[in-house]
Design an enzyme around this catalytic site. Structure first.
Site: not given
Length: 299
Positions: A106, A35
């Protein structure tokens, strides 16, 4: 390109605590290389005080993923496990003097890796998999619980916000309606109404730092990215063709082995991620078969 703070650049070029911790007694793993992002966080925890004496990371991902992982290890060293669990993804982003909206996922990955590591140390079960029916975004394996948590924690208001913070909706776009349903539910609980035309958070501030591209410039940039990706696709017997760009949507044809492949949605999602990183703006990549009829007639 993205407008990165000096702290993000510092942690990317000179990451702190990179690598696995020797004699680690806590390990947290999240994400998936397929991913695009994966993080393995290792901790050395004092068994008497539960203070994190050392922390290290191994990250597969972009510069923001590396910087977020690096600064996370700096934040939590010296904390007790309970103190560390109070660290939010926004704390990670703030310590970096901010992240581009499109890279907030993130910081979320770092928060989840920390939760997984603490659970591992305490012998508890921590899962990032999904029960049947709970999966919202199949392209990036994001479930409703995670989306709702991020909407609540970060006051998200649009599908684009959700994509920026979780990646959900950044692939084939089939889950956008479900994401809107989650947004509507959370906002209703706050006594607010979901507005599908609302502006994404923080994006306007980011846009002030650079001149907007013309559509011709955007098409040229997209073609450049596809040209770089094309050899890899052709090596597997496939290819990609740009058909049209309308606003922030690029319509493409996947050809050869990529046409009808079971991994086609993942390939499209990967192309979209690369385009977003290169253009420095949110852009959707959609199969040309979904292009509006009027636009298709003129293409």
């Amino acid at each position: 390109m993205w407008d990165y703070s000096e702290k993000v650049q510092e942690h990317f070029f000179n990451p702190k605590n990179a690598g696995a911790v020797a004699d680690a007694n806590a390990v947290g793993e999240v994400g998936s290389i397929s991913c695009g992002d994966a993080l393995r966080l290792t901790l050395k925890v004092n068994e008497e005080t539960e203070i994190i004496e050392d922390a290290g990371f191994q990250t597969f991902g972009c510069g923001s993923a590396i910087a977020s992982s690096s600064v996370l290890t700096e934040i939590i060293k010296g904390m007790t496990l309970d103190e560390a669990l109070k660290v939010t993804n926004q704390d990670i982003a703030n310590e970096l003097d901010g992240l581009p909206p499109e890279k907030m996922h993130c910081s979320v990955m770092g928060r989840e890796a920390l939760q997984a590591a603490v659970a591992n140390y305490r012998g508890e079960e921590w899962k990032d998999d999904h029960e049947e029916g709970a999966l919202i975004c199949k392209c990036f394996a994001i479930d409703a619980v995670m989306i709702e948590e991020m909407v609540v924690a970060n006051n998200l208001r649009t599908v684009e916000d959700v994509t920026n913070f979780t990646k959900a909706g950044g692939g084939c776009a089939a889950c956008h309606e479900d994401i809107e349903g989650i947004l509507a539910k959370v906002l209703a609980e706050r006594g607010e109404k979901f507005d599908p035309n609302a502006a994404p958070i923080e994006v306007a501030a980011l846009a002030k730092t650079k001149a907007p591209m013309t559509n011709l410039q955007r098409i040229k940039k997209i073609e450049e990215v596809l040209d770089k990706l094309r050899p890899q696709l052709m090596a597997d017997g496939g290819n990609v063709e740009l058909v049209e760009v309308i606003g922030n949507t690029a319509y493409v044809n996947m050809t050869g082995a990529c046409n009808g492949c079971q991994m086609a949605a993942m390939t499209v999602a990967g192309i979209q991620q690369r385009l977003m990183e290169t253009l420095g703006e949110y852009i959707k990549v959609v199969p040309a078969s979904q292009m509006p009829k009027a636009a298709a007639a003129g293409a």
